[in-house]
Design a protein around this motif. Structure first.
Motif, PDB file in Angstrom:
ATOM      1  N   ARG A  56      76.484 139.391  -1.026  1.00 42.41           N
ATOM      2  CA  ARG A  56      76.461 138.568  -2.226  1.00 42.41           C
ATOM      3  C   ARG A  56      76.522 139.467  -3.452  1.00 42.41           C
ATOM      4  N   ALA A  57      77.110 138.940  -4.514  1.00 45.17           N
ATOM      5  CA  ALA A  57      77.273 139.710  -5.751  1.00 45.17           C
ATOM      6  C   ALA A  57      76.324 139.197  -6.827  1.00 45.17           C
ATOM      7  N   PHE A  58      75.841 140.137  -7.640  1.00 49.58           N
ATOM      8  CA  PHE A  58      74.935 139.836  -8.748  1.00 49.58           C
ATOM      9  C   PHE A  58      75.471 140.535  -9.994  1.00 49.58           C
ATOM     10  N   THR A  59      75.312 139.919 -11.148  1.00 49.20           N
ATOM     11  CA  THR A  59      75.846 140.511 -12.377  1.00 49.20           C
ATOM     12  C   THR A  59      74.864 140.368 -13.531  1.00 49.20           C
ATOM     13  N   ASP A  60      74.986 141.296 -14.479  1.00 51.53           N
ATOM     14  CA  ASP A  60      74.193 141.203 -15.705  1.00 51.53           C
ATOM     15  C   ASP A  60      74.963 140.473 -16.798  1.00 51.53           C
ATOM     16  N   GLY A  61      76.156 139.983 -16.464  1.00 48.86           N
ATOM     17  CA  GLY A  61      76.980 139.286 -17.441  1.00 48.86           C
ATOM     18  C   GLY A  61      77.809 140.205 -18.315  1.00 48.86           C
ATOM     19  N   LYS A  62      77.740 141.516 -18.050  1.00 50.18           N
ATOM     20  CA  LYS A  62      78.473 142.492 -18.853  1.00 50.18           C
ATOM     21  C   LYS A  62      79.410 143.340 -17.988  1.00 50.18           C
ATOM     22  N   LYS A  63      79.941 142.716 -16.939  1.00 51.59           N
ATOM     23  CA  LYS A  63      80.883 143.349 -16.010  1.00 51.59           C
ATOM     24  C   LYS A  63      80.252 144.497 -15.223  1.00 51.59           C
ATOM     25  N   ALA A 117      64.595 153.714  -9.807  1.00 50.25           N
ATOM     26  CA  ALA A 117      65.995 153.432  -9.491  1.00 50.25           C
ATOM     27  C   ALA A 117      65.976 152.392  -8.383  1.00 50.25           C
ATOM     28  N   MET A 118      65.913 151.113  -8.766  1.00 47.97           N
ATOM     29  CA  MET A 118      65.647 150.066  -7.781  1.00 47.97           C
ATOM     30  C   MET A 118      66.231 148.725  -8.232  1.00 47.97           C
ATOM     31  N   PHE A 119      66.748 147.988  -7.246  1.00 44.23           N
ATOM     32  CA  PHE A 119      67.154 146.604  -7.467  1.00 44.23           C
ATOM     33  C   PHE A 119      66.187 145.739  -6.683  1.00 44.23           C
ATOM     34  N   ARG A 120      65.626 144.713  -7.328  1.00 45.61           N
ATOM     35  CA  ARG A 120      64.604 143.903  -6.659  1.00 45.61           C
ATOM     36  C   ARG A 120      64.717 142.426  -7.017  1.00 45.61           C
ATOM     37  N   TYR A 121      64.188 141.617  -6.108  1.00 48.97           N
ATOM     38  CA  TYR A 121      64.017 140.179  -6.347  1.00 48.97           C
ATOM     39  C   TYR A 121      62.536 139.887  -6.220  1.00 48.97           C
ATOM     40  N   ARG A 122      61.957 139.344  -7.295  1.00 55.96           N
ATOM     41  CA  ARG A 122      60.533 139.046  -7.311  1.00 55.96           C
ATOM     42  C   ARG A 122      60.277 137.986  -8.378  1.00 55.96           C
ATOM     43  N   ASP A 123      59.384 137.072  -8.060  1.00 56.77           N
ATOM     44  CA  ASP A 123      59.064 135.980  -8.991  1.00 56.77           C
ATOM     45  C   ASP A 123      60.333 135.237  -9.418  1.00 56.77           C
ATOM     46  N   LYS A 124      61.235 135.040  -8.460  1.00 60.33           N
ATOM     47  CA  LYS A 124      62.485 134.296  -8.663  1.00 60.33           C
ATOM     48  C   LYS A 124      63.400 134.938  -9.706  1.00 60.33           C
ATOM     49  N   ARG A 125      63.292 136.253  -9.878  1.00 63.01           N
ATOM     50  CA  ARG A 125      64.141 136.984 -10.812  1.00 63.01           C
ATOM     51  C   ARG A 125      64.715 138.214 -10.122  1.00 63.01           C
ATOM     52  N   TYR A 126      65.992 138.503 -10.406  1.00 67.66           N
ATOM     53  CA  TYR A 126      66.639 139.713  -9.922  1.00 67.66           C
ATOM     54  C   TYR A 126      66.646 140.733 -11.051  1.00 67.66           C
ATOM     55  N   THR A 127      66.135 141.938 -10.759  1.00 60.69           N
ATOM     56  CA  THR A 127      65.995 142.943 -11.804  1.00 60.69           C
ATOM     57  C   THR A 127      66.472 144.305 -11.312  1.00 60.69           C
ATOM     58  N   LEU A 128      67.224 144.983 -12.162  1.00 63.63           N
ATOM     59  CA  LEU A 128      67.626 146.369 -11.899  1.00 63.63           C
ATOM     60  C   LEU A 128      66.785 147.277 -12.776  1.00 63.63           C
ATOM     61  N   THR A 129      66.138 148.262 -12.160  1.00 65.85           N
ATOM     62  CA  THR A 129      65.331 149.228 -12.897  1.00 65.85           C
ATOM     63  C   THR A 129      66.024 150.584 -12.885  1.00 65.85           C
ATOM     64  N   CYS A 130      66.223 151.147 -14.074  1.00 65.50           N
ATOM     65  CA  CYS A 130      66.714 152.516 -14.232  1.00 65.50           C
ATOM     66  C   CYS A 130      65.771 153.215 -15.193  1.00 65.50           C
ATOM     67  N   SER A 131      65.021 154.183 -14.679  1.00 60.72           N
ATOM     68  CA  SER A 131      63.993 154.862 -15.461  1.00 60.72           C
ATOM     69  C   SER A 131      62.995 153.825 -15.958  1.00 60.72           C
ATOM     70  N   LYS A 132      62.817 153.693 -17.254  1.00 61.00           N
ATOM     71  CA  LYS A 132      61.849 152.730 -17.804  1.00 61.00           C
ATOM     72  C   LYS A 132      62.517 151.429 -18.243  1.00 61.00           C
ATOM     73  N   ASP A 134      64.505 147.850 -17.631  1.00 64.09           N
ATOM     74  CA  ASP A 134      64.746 146.765 -16.692  1.00 64.09           C
ATOM     75  C   ASP A 134      65.860 145.876 -17.228  1.00 64.09           C
ATOM     76  N   THR A 135      66.827 145.555 -16.362  1.00 62.38           N
ATOM     77  CA  THR A 135      67.938 144.687 -16.737  1.00 62.38           C
ATOM     78  C   THR A 135      67.991 143.513 -15.773  1.00 62.38           C
ATOM     79  N   GLU A 136      68.021 142.301 -16.297  1.00 64.63           N
ATOM     80  CA  GLU A 136      68.044 141.121 -15.437  1.00 64.63           C
ATOM     81  C   GLU A 136      69.461 140.851 -14.940  1.00 64.63           C
ATOM     82  N   PHE A 137      69.572 140.547 -13.649  1.00 62.19           N
ATOM     83  CA  PHE A 137      70.830 140.185 -13.012  1.00 62.19           C
ATOM     84  C   PHE A 137      70.744 138.745 -12.506  1.00 62.19           C
TER      85      PHE A 137
END
Length: 274
Positions: A56-63, A117-132, A134-137
């Motif tokens: 499955r694919a996930f996006t931040d809306g910015k390609k 450096a992690m992609f996670r799903y928690r509390d019904k939200r998909y989040t990408l973490t890079c350093s400090k 967080d970007t929602e996907f």
């Protein structure tokens, strides 16, 4: 095994693998050789095979897109890309709690720890973490994911180099060696020399690797590494400079961000853009 115990074990494995992949391998001693050559690149296309239906694919809306199998926290089917080209991530593992949450860690030497450096799903939200940061996907629909996967190109990991050795002299001049990751035991070394922020690649005239250590010769001098990997010398004419080894495992962030060796180069991970 309880969920808590599984998460603890996964965390321990993640930490160990993370340290290993950020580093270069120990000094490997092959037969002496001359003029290390970089092999011609092979086809790096990844066959998605049976996994295609589960991805499955996930996006931040910015390609920017993450492609993986939800709730699968291991395996090679974990990609990042721009919608056209996707690169496999060097995963460290992750965790899963039923259908409530999951996480996937990935290699990126520009962060201090696997949780940065992690992609996670928690509390019904998909989040990408890079350093400090967080970007929602957001997930694409099944139809949108299928269309994206059908048109895109999937490649093996983009970054092909691995740290091998790092040292500096008393004048803060650094000496850094990396090598191709694949195939194992290859002789494709590169040497960079210079002050912090401005290391320059040196043209090799000879490379020797045997049980006594390594010698990387250039037109301006020779870098000699002792087999213990804890000593090094730079010889230029009659001048002999003793070098202080800098542990890569403790300095990988500085190496990839401040020394200037890899400035402007994309590693193929989500943290290139986040």
């Amino acid at each position: 095994m309880s969920t808590h115990r599984a998460l603890v074990l996964t965390s321990a494995i993640t930490t160990a693998l993370g340290s290993a992949l950020c580093l270069g391998p120990p000094l490997a001693h092959a037969a002496p050789h001359r003029h290390a050559k970089v092999a011609e690149p092979e086809d790096d296309t990844v066959d998605l095979g049976a996994a295609r239906e589960k991805l499955r694919a996930f996006t931040d809306g910015k390609k920017h897109y993450i492609v993986l199998v939800p709730f699968d926290f291991s395996g090679q089917m974990f990609f990042y890309g721009d919608g056209t080209d996707f690169y496999m991530q060097r995963g460290f593992g992750g965790s899963k709690n039923g259908e409530l949450s999951f996480s996937r860690s990935f290699w990126d030497p520009r962060v201090n720890a696997g949780v940065e450096a992690m992609f996670r799903y928690r509390d019904k939200r998909y989040t990408l973490t890079c350093s400090k940061r967080d970007t929602e996907f957001h997930p694409l629909s099944t139809a949108e994911s299928s269309a994206l996967l059908g048109a895109a190109h999937f490649h093996h990991a983009r970054w092909k180099w691995q740290s091998y050795w790092l040292a500096r002299d008393e004048h803060a001049r650094y000496y850094y060696v990396d090598r191709l990751r694949e195939p194992p035991g290859n002789n494709a070394f590169r040497l960079f020399v210079g002050p912090k922020g401005d290391l320059k690649q040196q043209k090799m005239t000879n490379v020797v690797s045997d049980s006594n250590g390594d010698i990387f010769s250039t037109k301006s001098g020779e870098l000699r590494l002792i087999s213990s990997a804890s000593e090094g010398k730079w010889l230029s004419g009659k001048q002999r400079t003793e070098l202080t080894v800098v542990p890569i495992e403790d300095n990988h962030v500085t190496l990839y961000t401040d020394l200037g060796v890899y400035t402007g180069q994309r590693l193929g991970t989500p943290c290139d853009d986040m």
